[in-house]
Motif scaffolding. Structure first.
Motif, PDB file in Angstrom:
ATOM      1  N   UNK A 147       0.834  -1.205   0.000  1.00  0.00           N
ATOM      2  CA  UNK A 147       0.000   0.000   0.000  1.00  0.00           C
ATOM      3  C   UNK A 147       0.876   1.265   0.000  1.00  0.00           C
ATOM      4  N   UNK A 148       1.911   1.248   0.832  1.00  0.00           N
ATOM      5  CA  UNK A 148       2.826   2.381   0.866  1.00  0.00           C
ATOM      6  C   UNK A 148       3.499   2.571  -0.489  1.00  0.00           C
ATOM      7  N   UNK A 149       3.864   1.474  -1.094  1.00  0.00           N
ATOM      8  CA  UNK A 149       4.525   1.526  -2.396  1.00  0.00           C
ATOM      9  C   UNK A 149       3.600   2.133  -3.447  1.00  0.00           C
ATOM     10  N   UNK A 150       2.369   1.636  -3.519  1.00  0.00           N
ATOM     11  CA  UNK A 150       1.432   2.133  -4.532  1.00  0.00           C
ATOM     12  C   UNK A 150       1.183   3.633  -4.363  1.00  0.00           C
ATOM     13  N   UNK A 151       1.067   4.072  -3.126  1.00  0.00           N
ATOM     14  CA  UNK A 151       0.831   5.492  -2.876  1.00  0.00           C
ATOM     15  C   UNK A 151       2.036   6.324  -3.316  1.00  0.00           C
ATOM     16  N   UNK A 152       3.244   5.780  -3.094  1.00  0.00           N
ATOM     17  CA  UNK A 152       4.467   6.529  -3.386  1.00  0.00           C
ATOM     18  C   UNK A 152       4.711   6.692  -4.886  1.00  0.00           C
TER      19      UNK A 152
END
Length: 920
Positions: free
Chosen positions: A900-905
């Motif tokens: 999730x953090x990756x997709x947001x970044x």
């Protein structure tokens, strides 16, 4: 103080390190040694004799020129040395391998003293390292009616230099030594952090494996004086990773035999083996030294009563031993039956290790002598107007009626030399091929220079379209080692005719660009064959082979290489890349899906990967072709579309033009010639005269792999799996894990964006991600250091023009300064962004390294033990390999992110994308 006294001081220093006097390669020092030999009262005379006879480097070294001339004076009676008779002088000349020694021998053989002329002729008949100037003298003398010249030519035409050599023994006894369990990388045999010492063979030999292993090998040699020690990779492949001649040199130094009693620390005939065979590049290097490489297959997958593979809890196949090669086992290699025996028990057919060609290499003491010998035989026969007898094993020619050609088969057929006219060759054929582009890198370059000197080469072959000597492996730190080695290397290569990263005259700015990026740019024809002194010589145009420094030298000197046409594996794609995925994830997923499709068998190993990624420009496509080294492929070929290839060639032209404007072209206008060739190739494609290279529809492949892009939904990380209970599974590049495997609780101590795996878009991704973070949080803070090294100066210039570099500068805490390069390697890192000088940086591991025991997340290529990061007490260092956005986010967070953090970044960021095309 005299230069000899300076040398004595070095001798004392080396003795304290347990080393012998360094071999002499300088003319000034040897001249002083000779003066002391002539002075019968000189206190250093006895030692000077020893140094002159046994410790002087041969070939075309400045010392060899002086030595050959003094030996000539002794033979002619102009000088008298009691310990060196004229007969002994001839013997010494016979071991000097060409160049000045050949000139001296020809002077005497074609002179007026018939007695010594005949003696010189007998020595010349044993020599093969002759070049155009030498053969021209022989031909002219023959045409003028010189009987001795005719005698020499008749011997050459009969290939007596080979036929009169001792035959290969029928039985070769070996005693086994298991060097490690699992794959053995060349880093174990020749560590990257000791690259500075590779040209000092005795010193470099001290770094092979461990001192304990060296002592154990010596002990085996004492126990078994009639056997050669065979180095083994148990349950693994021998010699994976970098293409290091120094690795084979070290093995030969400890386990082989001395090539000549008069040439110090040059050994031949190493014997190596692996359960899964020998890495293709490493095996070529073994051939260069007249050694033997054996695929043991001494472990196999265990099957149950129903024939199904038995698996452990991790799902990996359970292996069972077929036969033991435990350290100290005495085995016999039979070169007639081509079998491996334990006593009377046959263990394995090893005919692939003892082909007719390989047996010739063993007999001749290495492949160079065969390559040059064939040329000399052909020259002599043509000069005499006779048909040369068949002496050497005929090249194997495989031609299958009605079968189409793979891309590599087409390239080899186009560039083949000396094959049956009109015959189409398929995989398995032995071929001599023209080499178009050659690359030499800086940590192996001095060895390449030594090899060129040893084979008496003085100028690049006119057959080669272009050659480049890099400065990338020593770019990070301009320390005393680099300052001592690199200018000397650049001067040698520049004078040889190679385009050099550093100007020996200091007129153009040093270009420390990663060698593979430069070679990818100067390759301007997808039908080209490229040879480079690094395993990542894997261009996305043409077919490129990473090679040892000796094979690089041979390509530079002759413009040729010899090898079988490899089998190919076709890789195509289906589906669509997810928006949040980067092409690097596709590269890693290719390896994972291939292993899954073939039940753990690596069908890429030792073969050509023909990858159909024709919509990607050469820069981006190189990310795939580069990684094929980690896939253990022999090489790769990118199948491109016409318009994409034209765009790639236009980019290459612009970058070559920049090199010209810097002042890097030479008197032969090599770089301008490459631009001209690119223009010609573009015109051929646009006119339809010769479209971009494509395989035939009815070509035959060893296997075909289809990669499903639809199922790649998370970043894919290559994990060294340092704590795997099965030691053979560690550091293999085959453990590919999804991001979510780590559960957001794996700490990351350092991030690295750099190496040949990245391109301009990767640096733009770094900039875009930092902008995003600042927009979201109002600031950018790193919880782990982030080291960024652009692969080339061109990329930095392009980023500056496009506005990205200023953002990287804004967030950085350190930026390289060419006016004041670092003189010492960094050992400690702060949690900041480091903008390092273009070059290999952490990926190479010979200068900069992460702190011991660190967990590194990197875009680089290597995850071998000790390469990027070494172990510390209680904590193994580990280098996980991932895409640029994963690395950047890991450094910001100080840990591996959640999906999730990756997709947001990465939202809104232009990741490297790829859309497959139909190959039907």
């Amino acid at each position: 103080m005299s230069i000899y006294n300076d040398y004595l001081l070095e001798v004392v220093e080396r003795k304290g390190q347990g080393l012998h006097p360094k071999p002499i390669d300088g003319a000034e020092l040897l001249s002083e040694v000779i003066a002391q030999i002539k002075d019968t009262t000189n206190e250093h005379r006895i030692e000077s004799l020893r140094l002159f006879i046994y410790n002087t480097l041969p070939g075309t070294t400045p010392a060899a020129v002086v030595k050959a001339q003094f030996l000539k004076e002794i033979i002619l009676g102009q000088e008298t040395v009691a310990e060196i008779t004229p007969d002994f002088a001839f013997e010494l000349l016979s071991h000097m391998k060409g160049g000045p020694s050949i000139k001296v021998l020809l002077d005497i053989a074609l002179g007026e003293n018939e007695v010594i002329a005949k003696q010189a002729a007998e020595v010349l008949k044993t020599q093969v390292f002759l070049y155009d100037a030498d053969t021209a003298r022989l031909a002219a003398a023959y045409q003028a009616g010189n009987a001795i010249a005719k005698d020499i030519l008749e011997s050459y035409a009969q290939a007596e230099f080979f036929t009169k050599l001792p035959e290969v023994p029928e039985e070769i006894k070996v005693v086994t030594y298991i060097a490690a369990e699992g794959d053995i990388s060349t880093d174990l045999l020749s560590p990257g952090n000791q690259a500075h010492s590779r040209s000092d063979r005795e010193l470099h030999g001290k770094c092979m494996i461990t001192p304990q292993a060296q002592a154990e090998i010596e002990d085996l040699k004492r126990q078994h004086p009639d056997a050669s020690v065979m180095l083994i990779a148990e349950k693994g492949t021998m010699g994976v990773g970098s293409s290091r001649m120094s690795g084979v040199n070290n093995v030969a130094l400890w386990t082989g035999k001395q090539a000549s009693p008069y040439i110090p620390f040059v050994n031949i005939a190493p014997i190596v083996a692996g359960t899964n065979g020998i890495s293709p590049i490493f095996l070529t290097t073994v051939d260069v030294t007249g050694g033997i490489g054996i695929d043991l297959q001494n472990w196999k997958k265990q099957v149950d009563a129903d024939g199904n593979v038995v698996r452990n809890e991790a799902g990996d196949p359970v292996l069972e031993e077929v036969y033991s090669v435990a350290t100290g086992t005495v085995l016999t290699i039979n070169t007639k039956t081509k079998k491996l025996y334990n006593g009377e028990v046959e263990l394995k057919d090893i005919s692939k290790s003892l082909t007719p060609q390989k047996l010739e290499f063993i007999k001749a003491g290495g492949s160079y002598a065969i390559v040059f010998g064939k040329k000399i035989q052909t020259f002599a026969a043509q000069t005499l107007g006779v048909t040369a007898p068949t002496v050497f094993a005929p090249a194997k020619e495989v031609s299958v009626e009605g079968q189409g050609l793979t891309a590599v088969e087409k390239i080899f057929n186009k560039n083949a030399v000396g094959v049956t006219p009109g015959k189409t060759l398929h995989a398995g054929s032995d071929v001599r091929v023209k080499v178009n582009i050659v690359g030499s890198q800086d940590t192996t370059g001095l060895m390449t220079a030594q090899e060129l000197e040893s084979m008496a080469a003085t100028v690049i072959s006119p057959v080669v379209d272009g050659a480049y000597q890099s400065g990338c492996h020593t770019a990070s730190v301009w320390d005393k080692k680099a300052q001592a080695n690199i200018p000397k290397l650049m001067k040698f290569m520049n004078e040889f005719g190679v385009i050099t990263a550093r100007d020996p005259q200091g007129e153009y700015h040093a270009m420390t660009d990663v060698i593979h990026k430069v070679l990818n740019d100067i390759t301007v024809d997808e039908w080209a064959i490229i040879i480079g002194g690094d395993s990542h010589t894997r261009m996305s145009k043409g077919v490129a082979f990473g090679a040892d420094s000796g094979t690089v030298a041979l390509a530079l000197a002759t413009g040729e290489a010899s090898m079988p046409i490899p089998e190919s594996v076709k890789v195509t794609f289906k589906g669509t890349m997810k928006e949040h995925m980067d092409f690097r994830d596709v590269v890693h997923a290719t390896q994972a899906q291939m292993l899954q499709q073939f039940d753990g068998e690596n069908v890429f190993q030792g073969r050509i990967i023909e990858v159909h990624i024709g919509t990607l420009l050469a820069d981006q496509a190189f990310t795939f072709t580069d990684w094929t080294a980690e896939m253990k492929a022999k090489a790769s070929i990118c199948i491109s579309q016409d318009e994409t290839l034209i765009q790639s060639l236009e980019i290459a032209k612009s970058r070559i033009q920049i090199m010209i404007e810097k002042g890097m072209d030479n008197h032969n206008q090599v770089l301008q010639g490459l631009i001209d060739k690119a223009n010609k190739r573009i015109a051929e494609i646009r006119s339809g005269e010769k479209p971009a290279l494509q395989p035939d529809a009815n070509a035959k492949y060893y296997a075909e792999v289809v990669i499903d892009l639809d199922i790649i939904d998370e970043p894919m990380i290559a994990d060294p799996d340092v704590n795997n209970a099965d030691v053979s599974k560690r550091y293999t590049h085959d453990t590919i894990r999804e991001l979510s495997f780590y559960g957001a609780d794996k700490k990351v101590d350092l991030g690295f964006v750099g190496s040949c795996m990245v391109h301009k878009d990767d640096l733009k991704i770094v900039s875009q991600m930092l902008k995003n973070v600042e927009a979201q949080k109002g600031y950018v803070a790193f919880n782990a250091p982030l080291v960024v090294a652009a692969p080339t100066y061109n990329i930095i210039d392009e980023l500056k023009a496009e506005g990205d570099w200023e953002f990287l500068q804004k967030y950085s805490g350190f930026e390289f300064n060419d006016a004041m390069p670092k003189s010492t390697a960094r050992t400690e890192y702060e949690n900041i962004l480091y903008l390092e000088r273009p070059g290999c940086n952490l990926c190479m591991g010979n200068q900069e390294k992460a702190a011991k025991g660190d967990t590194v997340m990197a875009t680089s290529t290597r995850l071998f033990q000790g390469r990027v990061v070494e172990d510390r007490d209680g904590k193994k260092g580990e280098s996980l390999l991932a895409s640029t956005p994963v690395v950047v986010l890991s450094a910001i967070l100080g840990r591996i992110p959640t999906i999730e953090e990756y997709k947001a970044a990465v939202q809104g960021i232009n990741l490297t994308k790829f859309a497959p095309i139909s190959t039907n």
